[in-house]
Design a protein around this motif. Sequence first.
Motif, PDB file in Angstrom:
ATOM      1  N   ARG A  46      -3.113  -1.862   0.799  1.00  0.00           N
ATOM      2  CA  ARG A  46      -1.718  -1.447   0.620  1.00  0.00           C
ATOM      3  C   ARG A  46      -1.194  -1.720  -0.792  1.00  0.00           C
ATOM      4  O   ARG A  46      -0.500  -0.900  -1.382  1.00  0.00           O
ATOM      5  CB  ARG A  46      -0.858  -2.159   1.651  1.00  0.00           C
ATOM      6  CG  ARG A  46       0.534  -1.656   1.707  1.00  0.00           C
ATOM      7  CD  ARG A  46       1.318  -2.353   2.809  1.00  0.00           C
ATOM      8  NE  ARG A  46       2.447  -1.532   3.133  1.00  0.00           N
ATOM      9  CZ  ARG A  46       2.877  -1.311   4.336  1.00  0.00           C
ATOM     10  NH1 ARG A  46       2.254  -1.861   5.357  1.00  0.00           N
ATOM     11  NH2 ARG A  46       3.932  -0.564   4.530  1.00  0.00           N
ATOM     12  N   LEU A  47      -1.521  -2.872  -1.342  1.00  0.00           N
ATOM     13  CA  LEU A  47      -1.085  -3.198  -2.698  1.00  0.00           C
ATOM     14  C   LEU A  47      -1.693  -2.217  -3.705  1.00  0.00           C
ATOM     15  O   LEU A  47      -1.021  -1.742  -4.616  1.00  0.00           O
ATOM     16  CB  LEU A  47      -1.457  -4.641  -3.046  1.00  0.00           C
ATOM     17  CG  LEU A  47      -0.934  -5.173  -4.370  1.00  0.00           C
ATOM     18  CD1 LEU A  47       0.587  -5.135  -4.399  1.00  0.00           C
ATOM     19  CD2 LEU A  47      -1.423  -6.605  -4.579  1.00  0.00           C
ATOM     20  N   GLY A  48      -2.955  -1.889  -3.511  1.00  0.00           N
ATOM     21  CA  GLY A  48      -3.614  -0.905  -4.374  1.00  0.00           C
ATOM     22  C   GLY A  48      -3.013   0.476  -4.231  1.00  0.00           C
ATOM     23  O   GLY A  48      -2.886   1.221  -5.207  1.00  0.00           O
ATOM     24  N   ASP A  49      -2.618   0.830  -2.996  1.00  0.00           N
ATOM     25  CA  ASP A  49      -1.982   2.130  -2.760  1.00  0.00           C
ATOM     26  C   ASP A  49      -0.690   2.238  -3.566  1.00  0.00           C
ATOM     27  O   ASP A  49      -0.408   3.264  -4.181  1.00  0.00           O
ATOM     28  CB  ASP A  49      -1.669   2.324  -1.275  1.00  0.00           C
ATOM     29  CG  ASP A  49      -2.913   2.481  -0.418  1.00  0.00           C
ATOM     30  OD1 ASP A  49      -4.031   2.591  -0.969  1.00  0.00           O
ATOM     31  OD2 ASP A  49      -2.761   2.491   0.818  1.00  0.00           O
ATOM     32  N   GLU A  50       0.108   1.177  -3.549  1.00  0.00           N
ATOM     33  CA  GLU A  50       1.365   1.175  -4.306  1.00  0.00           C
ATOM     34  C   GLU A  50       1.099   1.217  -5.809  1.00  0.00           C
ATOM     35  O   GLU A  50       1.768   1.929  -6.553  1.00  0.00           O
ATOM     36  CB  GLU A  50       2.221  -0.038  -3.942  1.00  0.00           C
ATOM     37  CG  GLU A  50       2.822   0.049  -2.561  1.00  0.00           C
ATOM     38  CD  GLU A  50       3.666   1.295  -2.350  1.00  0.00           C
ATOM     39  OE1 GLU A  50       4.502   1.606  -3.222  1.00  0.00           O
ATOM     40  OE2 GLU A  50       3.485   1.961  -1.318  1.00  0.00           O
ATOM     41  N   ALA A  51       0.107   0.466  -6.264  1.00  0.00           N
ATOM     42  CA  ALA A  51      -0.232   0.449  -7.693  1.00  0.00           C
ATOM     43  C   ALA A  51      -0.739   1.814  -8.162  1.00  0.00           C
ATOM     44  O   ALA A  51      -0.498   2.209  -9.307  1.00  0.00           O
ATOM     45  CB  ALA A  51      -1.270  -0.636  -7.973  1.00  0.00           C
ATOM     46  N   ALA A  52      -1.422   2.537  -7.273  1.00  0.00           N
ATOM     47  CA  ALA A  52      -1.966   3.851  -7.640  1.00  0.00           C
ATOM     48  C   ALA A  52      -0.864   4.832  -8.029  1.00  0.00           C
ATOM     49  O   ALA A  52      -1.088   5.741  -8.831  1.00  0.00           O
ATOM     50  CB  ALA A  52      -2.795   4.421  -6.499  1.00  0.00           C
ATOM     51  N   ARG A  53       0.333   4.640  -7.493  1.00  0.00           N
ATOM     52  CA  ARG A  53       1.459   5.520  -7.845  1.00  0.00           C
ATOM     53  C   ARG A  53       1.714   5.513  -9.354  1.00  0.00           C
ATOM     54  O   ARG A  53       2.143   6.505  -9.916  1.00  0.00           O
ATOM     55  CB  ARG A  53       2.739   5.079  -7.134  1.00  0.00           C
ATOM     56  CG  ARG A  53       2.729   5.325  -5.677  1.00  0.00           C
ATOM     57  CD  ARG A  53       4.071   4.914  -5.045  1.00  0.00           C
ATOM     58  NE  ARG A  53       3.979   4.932  -3.621  1.00  0.00           N
ATOM     59  CZ  ARG A  53       4.031   6.034  -2.882  1.00  0.00           C
ATOM     60  NH1 ARG A  53       4.170   7.201  -3.460  1.00  0.00           N
ATOM     61  NH2 ARG A  53       3.940   5.963  -1.582  1.00  0.00           N
ATOM     62  N   PHE A  54       1.456   4.370  -9.994  1.00  0.00           N
ATOM     63  CA  PHE A  54       1.687   4.270 -11.435  1.00  0.00           C
ATOM     64  C   PHE A  54       0.694   5.116 -12.226  1.00  0.00           C
ATOM     65  O   PHE A  54       0.970   5.490 -13.361  1.00  0.00           O
ATOM     66  CB  PHE A  54       1.647   2.812 -11.893  1.00  0.00           C
ATOM     67  CG  PHE A  54       2.790   2.001 -11.349  1.00  0.00           C
ATOM     68  CD1 PHE A  54       4.079   2.183 -11.833  1.00  0.00           C
ATOM     69  CD2 PHE A  54       2.590   1.080 -10.334  1.00  0.00           C
ATOM     70  CE1 PHE A  54       5.150   1.466 -11.326  1.00  0.00           C
ATOM     71  CE2 PHE A  54       3.650   0.347  -9.817  1.00  0.00           C
ATOM     72  CZ  PHE A  54       4.932   0.544 -10.312  1.00  0.00           C
ATOM     73  N   THR A  66      -6.525   3.636  -1.318  1.00  0.00           N
ATOM     74  CA  THR A  66      -7.372   3.030  -2.343  1.00  0.00           C
ATOM     75  C   THR A  66      -8.271   1.980  -1.682  1.00  0.00           C
ATOM     76  O   THR A  66      -7.998   1.532  -0.575  1.00  0.00           O
ATOM     77  CB  THR A  66      -6.530   2.339  -3.442  1.00  0.00           C
ATOM     78  OG1 THR A  66      -5.863   1.213  -2.864  1.00  0.00           O
ATOM     79  CG2 THR A  66      -5.529   3.300  -4.061  1.00  0.00           C
TER      80      THR A  66
END
Length: 158
Positions: A130-138, A126
């Motif tokens: 990295r924080l956005g990558d994890e949030a994208a999972r949602f 994203t």
Amino acid sequence: MATFERELRVRAPLSEAWAFHSTEEGLLALTPAWLNLRVERIERPEGGGDSDVLTEGTRIHASVRPFGVGPRQAWVSYITEREEREDTAYFVDVMEDGPFPEWEHTHALYADGEQTLLRDRVKYRTPAGRLGDEAARFGLAPMFWYRHRRTRDILDGP
């Protein structure tokens, strides 16, 4: 890059599951309504014919407007690989333009008698790191839950 994976088993032979998943109709049927997907145009490779099969070299110009909020977001996917064998089939689409700087989605199907195992693997990045990558999972989780539920509804039969 982050990776998101999901798999599903359906009561349909590989040939039937592959025929459905590798078409524009399949793409539209498996996209949640809340994304408000609109296929703007499809560019077929030289000699690609008029079929609705998404062959290697096909470029899909689409837009989404999640939940009808904000402006439409352009999304251009390019089918970089497509292969069908007796007991496996897969295709890979890469985002050339859209909300993710990097996106590679592998749609793999494996024959298991009269059933098929479908495996989706998305490698992505994203713009928010990295924080956005994890949030994208949602966002990916409900989208793929929907895709797999619709796949089962369409292919499993009564």
